[in-house]
Design a protein around this motif. Structure first.
Motif, PDB file in Angstrom:
ATOM      1  N   ASN A 271       0.812  -1.218   0.000  1.00  0.00           N
ATOM      2  CA  ASN A 271       0.000   0.000   0.000  1.00  0.00           C
ATOM      3  C   ASN A 271       0.845   1.269   0.000  1.00  0.00           C
ATOM      4  O   ASN A 271       0.309   2.374  -0.024  1.00  0.00           O
TER       5      ASN A 271
ATOM      6  N   PRO B 100      -6.414  -2.996   4.225  1.00  0.00           N
ATOM      7  CA  PRO B 100      -6.894  -3.404   2.898  1.00  0.00           C
ATOM      8  C   PRO B 100      -7.990  -2.510   2.341  1.00  0.00           C
ATOM      9  O   PRO B 100      -8.130  -2.394   1.119  1.00  0.00           O
TER      10      PRO B 100
ATOM     11  N   SER C 275      -8.683  -2.016  -5.239  1.00  0.00           N
ATOM     12  CA  SER C 275      -8.901  -3.409  -5.620  1.00  0.00           C
ATOM     13  C   SER C 275      -9.608  -3.479  -6.966  1.00  0.00           C
ATOM     14  O   SER C 275      -9.801  -2.471  -7.642  1.00  0.00           O
TER      15      SER C 275
ATOM     16  N   VAL D 207      -6.008  -8.975  -2.293  1.00  0.00           N
ATOM     17  CA  VAL D 207      -5.538  -8.117  -1.207  1.00  0.00           C
ATOM     18  C   VAL D 207      -5.724  -8.856   0.109  1.00  0.00           C
ATOM     19  O   VAL D 207      -6.823  -9.357   0.402  1.00  0.00           O
TER      20      VAL D 207
END
Length: 230
Positions: free
Chosen positions: A9, A34, A39, A46
């Motif tokens: 990330n 997450p 996504s 993830v």
């Protein structure tokens, strides 16, 4: 290949996951948050895990062909342990799961040689100021991490970039097992090198400098970013 990316990330980690999935690889992006990770990309999964949590690292590493660590920590005065503890957990998990290939990131400063082609001010004042004062806790832990990786039985490669900056695409960057001239590495170039090393035989058990040679920022930009976060 099936890749698992730690530090996914962060700004470099996002580039790694994007480039790897675009190249057709299956990627597990590991992050503590997450919900903050973009996504919906094909071949991307993830997973929530903290690299400081050994059992969690063991869980997310399972079933992959190679591991990429794009862990990054901002400068600060407090002691840093993310790199060394994280790579301790990662290498142990890789051993347990029978995974050989590991690629991770440290810094060109760890070559411990003067910056080639630089003037006296940069070599004797500016770089030592960042290495020994502003970023000392980060670089101390990077050294511990490198020793852990070096002592492992894995096919590891450590990439040592210079000052990181953002660009829109990969350039014709340079890669070498010694410190290169120049002050900057584009995150897109670093990500490309990380993925390429992970999915090929690459340069096992080698420390590599990765350096961008075109479209780089100025020294003033670097100082503003590193010293003042601007």
């Amino acid at each position: 290949m099936r890749l698992v990316v730690f530090g996914a990330n962060g700004p470099t980690g996002r580039q790694v996951t994007e480039q790897a999935t675009a190249a057709g690889h299956t990627v597990t992006a590991v992050t503590r948050n997450p919900d903050a990770f973009p996504s919906g990309r094909p071949r991307l999964r993830v997973e929530q895990a903290d690299v400081l949590d050994g059992p969690a690292v063991q869980r997310v590493v399972a079933g992959h062909d190679a591991v990429i660590s794009a862990l990054g920590v901002p400068y600060g005065r407090r002691p840093v342990t993310v790199y060394s503890t994280g790579l301790t957990h990662i290498t142990r998990a890789m051993t347990h799961q029978g995974i050989r290939r590991l690629v991770c990131v440290s810094s060109t400063i760890l070559f411990d040689v003067p910056a080639p082609g630089e003037g006296v001010l940069f070599r004797t004042v500016l770089e030592p100021f960042f290495a020994r004062i502003v970023g000392r806790t980060v670089y101390d832990d990077m050294r511990r991490m490198e020793e852990i990786v070096r002592a492992s039985d894995h096919d590891w490669t450590v990439l040592r970039p210079a000052g990181l900056f953002d660009t829109g695409e990969v350039s014709d960057y340079r890669l070498a097992p010694a410190r290169l001239p120049g002050r900057f590495t584009a995150r897109a170039d670093l990500a490309h090198a990380l993925v390429h090393e992970a999915v090929t035989e690459g340069h096992p058990r080698t420390f590599l400098d990765v350096r961008t040679t075109e479209g780089t920022p100025s020294l003033v930009d670097l100082i503003r970013k590193e010293a003042f976060g601007k």
